[in-house]
Design a protein around this motif. Structure first.
Motif, PDB file in Angstrom:
ATOM      1  N   ALA A 187       0.641  -1.187   0.119  1.00  0.00           N
ATOM      2  CA  ALA A 187       0.039   0.028  -0.182  1.00  0.00           C
ATOM      3  C   ALA A 187       1.137   1.238   0.087  1.00  0.00           C
ATOM      4  O   ALA A 187       0.750   1.816   1.119  1.00  0.00           O
ATOM      5  CB  ALA A 187      -1.404   0.097   1.085  1.00  0.00           C
ATOM      6  N   MET A 188       1.760   1.111  -1.241  1.00  0.00           N
ATOM      7  CA  MET A 188       2.575   2.641  -1.030  1.00  0.00           C
ATOM      8  C   MET A 188       2.551   4.259  -1.928  1.00  0.00           C
ATOM      9  O   MET A 188       0.750   4.021  -3.147  1.00  0.00           O
ATOM     10  CB  MET A 188       4.016   1.393  -1.475  1.00  0.00           C
ATOM     11  N   ASP A 189       2.917   4.986  -1.324  1.00  0.00           N
ATOM     12  CA  ASP A 189       2.811   5.557  -2.296  1.00  0.00           C
ATOM     13  C   ASP A 189       4.049   5.848  -2.559  1.00  0.00           C
ATOM     14  O   ASP A 189       4.787   6.050  -1.676  1.00  0.00           O
ATOM     15  CB  ASP A 189       2.139   7.270  -1.646  1.00  0.00           C
ATOM     16  N   TRP A 190       4.923   6.093  -3.880  1.00  0.00           N
ATOM     17  CA  TRP A 190       5.656   6.028  -4.257  1.00  0.00           C
ATOM     18  C   TRP A 190       6.258   6.547  -5.762  1.00  0.00           C
ATOM     19  O   TRP A 190       4.770   6.872  -6.181  1.00  0.00           O
ATOM     20  CB  TRP A 190       6.129   4.817  -4.464  1.00  0.00           C
ATOM     21  N   LYS A 191       7.475   7.086  -5.764  1.00  0.00           N
ATOM     22  CA  LYS A 191       7.849   7.218  -7.283  1.00  0.00           C
ATOM     23  C   LYS A 191       9.276   6.841  -7.376  1.00  0.00           C
ATOM     24  O   LYS A 191      10.226   7.401  -6.157  1.00  0.00           O
ATOM     25  CB  LYS A 191       7.787   9.078  -7.305  1.00  0.00           C
ATOM     26  N   VAL A 192       9.715   6.874  -8.556  1.00  0.00           N
ATOM     27  CA  VAL A 192      11.248   6.610  -9.017  1.00  0.00           C
ATOM     28  C   VAL A 192      11.531   7.605 -10.162  1.00  0.00           C
ATOM     29  O   VAL A 192      10.613   7.984 -11.190  1.00  0.00           O
ATOM     30  CB  VAL A 192      11.844   5.118  -9.664  1.00  0.00           C
ATOM     31  N   VAL A 193      12.626   8.522 -10.235  1.00  0.00           N
ATOM     32  CA  VAL A 193      12.802   9.460 -11.089  1.00  0.00           C
ATOM     33  C   VAL A 193      14.209   9.795 -11.046  1.00  0.00           C
ATOM     34  O   VAL A 193      14.764   8.767 -10.126  1.00  0.00           O
ATOM     35  CB  VAL A 193      12.060  10.793 -10.693  1.00  0.00           C
ATOM     36  N   PRO A 194      14.529   9.986 -12.395  1.00  0.00           N
ATOM     37  CA  PRO A 194      16.545   9.625 -12.941  1.00  0.00           C
ATOM     38  C   PRO A 194      16.654  11.127 -11.594  1.00  0.00           C
ATOM     39  O   PRO A 194      15.995  12.008 -11.951  1.00  0.00           O
ATOM     40  CB  PRO A 194      16.431  10.346 -14.327  1.00  0.00           C
ATOM     41  N   THR A 195      17.866  10.632 -10.284  1.00  0.00           N
ATOM     42  CA  THR A 195      18.233  11.417  -9.953  1.00  0.00           C
ATOM     43  C   THR A 195      18.889  13.163 -10.628  1.00  0.00           C
ATOM     44  O   THR A 195      19.628  13.123 -11.747  1.00  0.00           O
ATOM     45  CB  THR A 195      19.328  11.628  -9.036  1.00  0.00           C
ATOM     46  N   GLY A 196      18.412  13.964 -10.409  1.00  0.00           N
ATOM     47  CA  GLY A 196      18.923  15.355 -11.046  1.00  0.00           C
ATOM     48  C   GLY A 196      17.783  15.894 -12.086  1.00  0.00           C
ATOM     49  O   GLY A 196      18.107  16.851 -12.648  1.00  0.00           O
ATOM     50  N   GLN A 197      16.639  14.856 -12.526  1.00  0.00           N
ATOM     51  CA  GLN A 197      16.162  15.387 -13.291  1.00  0.00           C
ATOM     52  C   GLN A 197      15.081  16.686 -13.109  1.00  0.00           C
ATOM     53  O   GLN A 197      14.825  16.745 -12.239  1.00  0.00           O
ATOM     54  CB  GLN A 197      15.030  13.903 -13.937  1.00  0.00           C
ATOM     55  N   PRO A 198      15.046  17.717 -14.223  1.00  0.00           N
ATOM     56  CA  PRO A 198      14.716  19.161 -14.144  1.00  0.00           C
ATOM     57  C   PRO A 198      12.959  19.259 -13.317  1.00  0.00           C
ATOM     58  O   PRO A 198      12.815  18.371 -14.079  1.00  0.00           O
ATOM     59  CB  PRO A 198      15.370  19.451 -14.894  1.00  0.00           C
ATOM     60  N   VAL A 199      12.555  19.811 -12.477  1.00  0.00           N
ATOM     61  CA  VAL A 199      11.443  19.522 -11.921  1.00  0.00           C
ATOM     62  C   VAL A 199      10.613  21.111 -13.029  1.00  0.00           C
ATOM     63  O   VAL A 199      11.046  22.371 -13.030  1.00  0.00           O
ATOM     64  CB  VAL A 199      11.070  19.878 -10.645  1.00  0.00           C
ATOM     65  N   LYS A 200       9.736  20.664 -13.596  1.00  0.00           N
ATOM     66  CA  LYS A 200       8.770  22.363 -14.447  1.00  0.00           C
ATOM     67  C   LYS A 200       8.371  22.824 -13.700  1.00  0.00           C
ATOM     68  O   LYS A 200       7.777  22.428 -12.547  1.00  0.00           O
ATOM     69  CB  LYS A 200       7.962  21.100 -15.455  1.00  0.00           C
ATOM     70  N   THR A 201       8.873  23.777 -13.793  1.00  0.00           N
ATOM     71  CA  THR A 201       8.406  24.918 -12.322  1.00  0.00           C
ATOM     72  C   THR A 201       7.481  26.134 -13.167  1.00  0.00           C
ATOM     73  O   THR A 201       8.659  27.125 -13.761  1.00  0.00           O
ATOM     74  CB  THR A 201       9.248  25.039 -10.980  1.00  0.00           C
ATOM     75  N   LEU A 202       6.315  26.151 -12.597  1.00  0.00           N
ATOM     76  CA  LEU A 202       6.340  27.986 -12.678  1.00  0.00           C
ATOM     77  C   LEU A 202       5.648  28.695 -11.281  1.00  0.00           C
ATOM     78  O   LEU A 202       5.804  28.438  -9.859  1.00  0.00           O
ATOM     79  CB  LEU A 202       4.546  27.913 -13.116  1.00  0.00           C
ATOM     80  N   ILE A 203       6.015  29.749 -11.698  1.00  0.00           N
ATOM     81  CA  ILE A 203       6.534  30.533 -10.454  1.00  0.00           C
ATOM     82  C   ILE A 203       5.162  31.840 -10.357  1.00  0.00           C
ATOM     83  O   ILE A 203       5.504  32.503 -11.432  1.00  0.00           O
ATOM     84  CB  ILE A 203       7.896  31.716 -10.550  1.00  0.00           C
ATOM     85  N   LEU A 204       4.939  31.907  -9.330  1.00  0.00           N
ATOM     86  CA  LEU A 204       3.895  33.259  -8.889  1.00  0.00           C
ATOM     87  C   LEU A 204       4.795  34.436  -8.253  1.00  0.00           C
ATOM     88  O   LEU A 204       5.500  34.071  -7.207  1.00  0.00           O
ATOM     89  CB  LEU A 204       2.863  32.315  -8.617  1.00  0.00           C
TER      90      LEU A 204
END
Length: 283
Positions: free
Chosen positions: A73-90
């Motif tokens: 019953a895990m909530d999980w994610k696996v991603v390439p280390t250092g992969q840029p996160v798409k970000t919106l700044i307000l």
């Protein structure tokens, strides 16, 4: 060539979780580089972050962890280390936090792909930040146009594929609808040491109370104003000789630093929501 991945998970606590997860990594030729875990005895949940190297394909890893997730019953994610996160700044007129985030990103210290900057003020109102070629969106707002303006923010999130939204001194109170839409993926910097001095002009409130310490709080956004799970806080001593303007000036430094640290932890998958709190494997 081996590639580095970051696995972040939480689940109900039970014996054998680490054994099962590390066994799956080993079965795919993985070598663990870093591991942090926390067992919350109050909530009965277990939190784990592992960085590992392997030559296995992402799809194979995802299949392995999906199978474990079903059993645990895990909530999980696996991603390439250092992969840029798409970000919106307000942002609003006070753009020191925006400038700090842009600088840290351009220096390679924050793995973010800033897909857009949006403000309720025009670009020429920003005095510090050099936005460069990042798309800028002027989204003016009035009392009568709030719903329309927030619909444009939602559309911008969808169109840009933003995974993280940062309120970098965005001086507008989000509607419950927008706060719910952004839940779990929106970080706010509050220019006060929450839970004290919420709402408008917290430094002036603090000065009026004769505080001896001011601070800033980075937290996830929820429908409850300034009460979302806290990610990071910092404080600095002040004295009776400091004016409200002195507190604002000192506060700018703290705000930028606290927001930068919280965002850095989020985009490197070190922050785990835990009810009204967070688990943070800071570095």
């Amino acid at each position: 060539m081996a590639q580095s991945f970051t696995l972040a998970l939480n689940c109900p606590d039970r014996p054998g979780i680490v054994h099962a997860v590390t066994g799956a990594i080993f079965a795919h030729g993985g070598n663990i580089l870093e591991s942090r875990q926390f067992d919350d005895r109050e909530t009965g949940r277990f939190f784990l972050r592992i960085v590992f190297e392997t030559q296995a394909a992402v799809s194979a890893l995802s299949d392995a962890f999906a199978s474990l997730a079903s059993d645990l019953a895990m909530d999980w994610k696996v991603v390439p280390t250092g992969q840029p996160v798409k970000t919106l700044i307000l942002v609003s007129k006070f753009d020191h936090c925006l400038g700090y985030l842009l600088y840290k990103t351009r220096m390679g210290e924050l793995p973010m792909d800033i897909v857009a900057v949006a403000s309720n003020h025009p670009a020429n109102a920003l005095t510090v930040s050099t936005i460069g070629d990042i798309p800028f969106h002027h989204l003016p707002i009035t009392k009568d146009s709030k719903a329309e303006q927030e619909a444009r923010i939602k559309a911008l999130v969808e169109e840009s594929g933003a995974e993280l939204i940062i309120l970098a001194r965005y001086m507008q109170i989000l509607s419950d609808d927008l706060a719910a839409y952004l839940s779990g993926r929106c970080i706010n910097i509050h220019h006060s040491f929450l839970p004290s001095f919420k709402g408008a002009k917290p430094y002036h409130q603090a000065h009026a109370r004769g505080v001896k310490m001011i601070g800033a709080t980075a937290h996830y956004v929820t429908a409850d104003l300034d009460e979302g799970p806290i990610i990071h806080q910092a404080a600095e001593a002040v004295t009776h000789e400091d004016s409200p303007d002195d507190l604002v000036r000192k506060g700018r430094e703290i705000e930028s630093r606290v927001l930068g640290r919280a965002v850095g932890w989020h985009v490197t998958h070190r922050v785990f929501p835990n009810g009204a709190k967070t688990v943070v494997f800071g570095n």
